[in-house]
Motif scaffolding. Structure first.
Motif, PDB file in Angstrom:
ATOM      1  N   GLU A  48      -2.206  -6.335   0.800  1.00  0.00           N
ATOM      2  CA  GLU A  48      -2.977  -5.270   0.167  1.00  0.00           C
ATOM      3  C   GLU A  48      -4.088  -5.833  -0.705  1.00  0.00           C
ATOM      4  O   GLU A  48      -5.184  -5.276  -0.755  1.00  0.00           O
ATOM      5  N   ARG A  69      -1.526  -0.777  11.004  1.00  0.00           N
ATOM      6  CA  ARG A  69      -2.294  -1.235   9.842  1.00  0.00           C
ATOM      7  C   ARG A  69      -3.020  -2.537  10.158  1.00  0.00           C
ATOM      8  O   ARG A  69      -4.164  -2.742   9.761  1.00  0.00           O
ATOM      9  N   ARG A 129      -6.019  -1.808  12.280  1.00  0.00           N
ATOM     10  CA  ARG A 129      -7.083  -1.261  11.434  1.00  0.00           C
ATOM     11  C   ARG A 129      -7.861  -2.397  10.768  1.00  0.00           C
ATOM     12  O   ARG A 129      -9.089  -2.384  10.738  1.00  0.00           O
ATOM     13  N   LEU A 166     -13.897   2.678   1.485  1.00  0.00           N
ATOM     14  CA  LEU A 166     -12.582   2.941   2.063  1.00  0.00           C
ATOM     15  C   LEU A 166     -11.478   2.923   1.012  1.00  0.00           C
ATOM     16  O   LEU A 166     -10.543   3.720   1.055  1.00  0.00           O
ATOM     17  N   TYR A 167     -11.578   2.008   0.074  1.00  0.00           N
ATOM     18  CA  TYR A 167     -10.575   1.934  -0.981  1.00  0.00           C
ATOM     19  C   TYR A 167     -10.591   3.197  -1.831  1.00  0.00           C
ATOM     20  O   TYR A 167      -9.546   3.730  -2.192  1.00  0.00           O
ATOM     21  N   GLN A 194      -8.977   5.984   0.141  1.00  0.00           N
ATOM     22  CA  GLN A 194      -7.527   5.779   0.214  1.00  0.00           C
ATOM     23  C   GLN A 194      -6.860   6.123  -1.103  1.00  0.00           C
ATOM     24  O   GLN A 194      -5.849   6.810  -1.136  1.00  0.00           O
ATOM     25  N   SER A 195      -7.417   5.669  -2.209  1.00  0.00           N
ATOM     26  CA  SER A 195      -6.792   5.934  -3.505  1.00  0.00           C
ATOM     27  C   SER A 195      -6.943   7.399  -3.901  1.00  0.00           C
ATOM     28  O   SER A 195      -6.089   7.956  -4.574  1.00  0.00           O
ATOM     29  N   TYR A 200      -6.992  10.104  -1.846  1.00  0.00           N
ATOM     30  CA  TYR A 200      -6.091  10.962  -1.093  1.00  0.00           C
ATOM     31  C   TYR A 200      -4.685  10.422  -0.985  1.00  0.00           C
ATOM     32  O   TYR A 200      -3.768  11.143  -0.635  1.00  0.00           O
ATOM     33  N   ASN A 201      -4.519   9.137  -1.248  1.00  0.00           N
ATOM     34  CA  ASN A 201      -3.204   8.485  -1.211  1.00  0.00           C
ATOM     35  C   ASN A 201      -2.449   8.817   0.068  1.00  0.00           C
ATOM     36  O   ASN A 201      -1.300   9.234   0.043  1.00  0.00           O
ATOM     37  N   ASP A 202      -3.129   8.633   1.214  1.00  0.00           N
ATOM     38  CA  ASP A 202      -2.537   8.974   2.494  1.00  0.00           C
ATOM     39  C   ASP A 202      -1.410   8.035   2.892  1.00  0.00           C
ATOM     40  O   ASP A 202      -0.467   8.436   3.549  1.00  0.00           O
ATOM     41  N   TYR A 250       0.175   4.701   4.988  1.00  0.00           N
ATOM     42  CA  TYR A 250       0.016   4.238   6.360  1.00  0.00           C
ATOM     43  C   TYR A 250       1.245   4.528   7.128  1.00  0.00           C
ATOM     44  O   TYR A 250       2.310   4.597   6.702  1.00  0.00           O
TER      45      TYR A 250
END
Length: 77
Positions: A9, A43, A46, A66-67, A70-71, A73-75, A77
């Motif tokens: 990560e 992942r 990706r 992208l970060y 991601q943060s 919406y906290n989808d 993986y």
């Protein structure tokens, strides 16, 4: 199921996609459950896709974008 690997990560956050993909491959070797293995493979793919599609000067801005998505919406993986 929450996949966590702090090293991979961290590499992703810094935009080091190929190194992150390699790290996910190492994590994959230690997983026995099929569902977790599938998620790690997705992942990793990706990461490899991002590594192939970005020019060197565009990596930083794309990684940040992208970060943030991601943060926000906290989808996961």
């Amino acid at each position: 199921m929450k996949l966590k690997d702090t090293i991979a990560e961290s590499l992703e956050r810094r935009g080091l996609w190929r190194r992150a993909a390699h790290r996910w491959l190492t994590v994959l070797d230690n997983i026995t459950e099929d569902a977790e293995r599938e998620a790690i493979v997705r992942r990793r793919e990706r990461c490899l896709g991002l590594a192939a599609n970005l020019t060197p000067d565009g990596r930083r801005s794309e990684t940040r974008r992208l970060y943030k998505i991601q943060s926000r919406y906290n989808d996961g993986y």
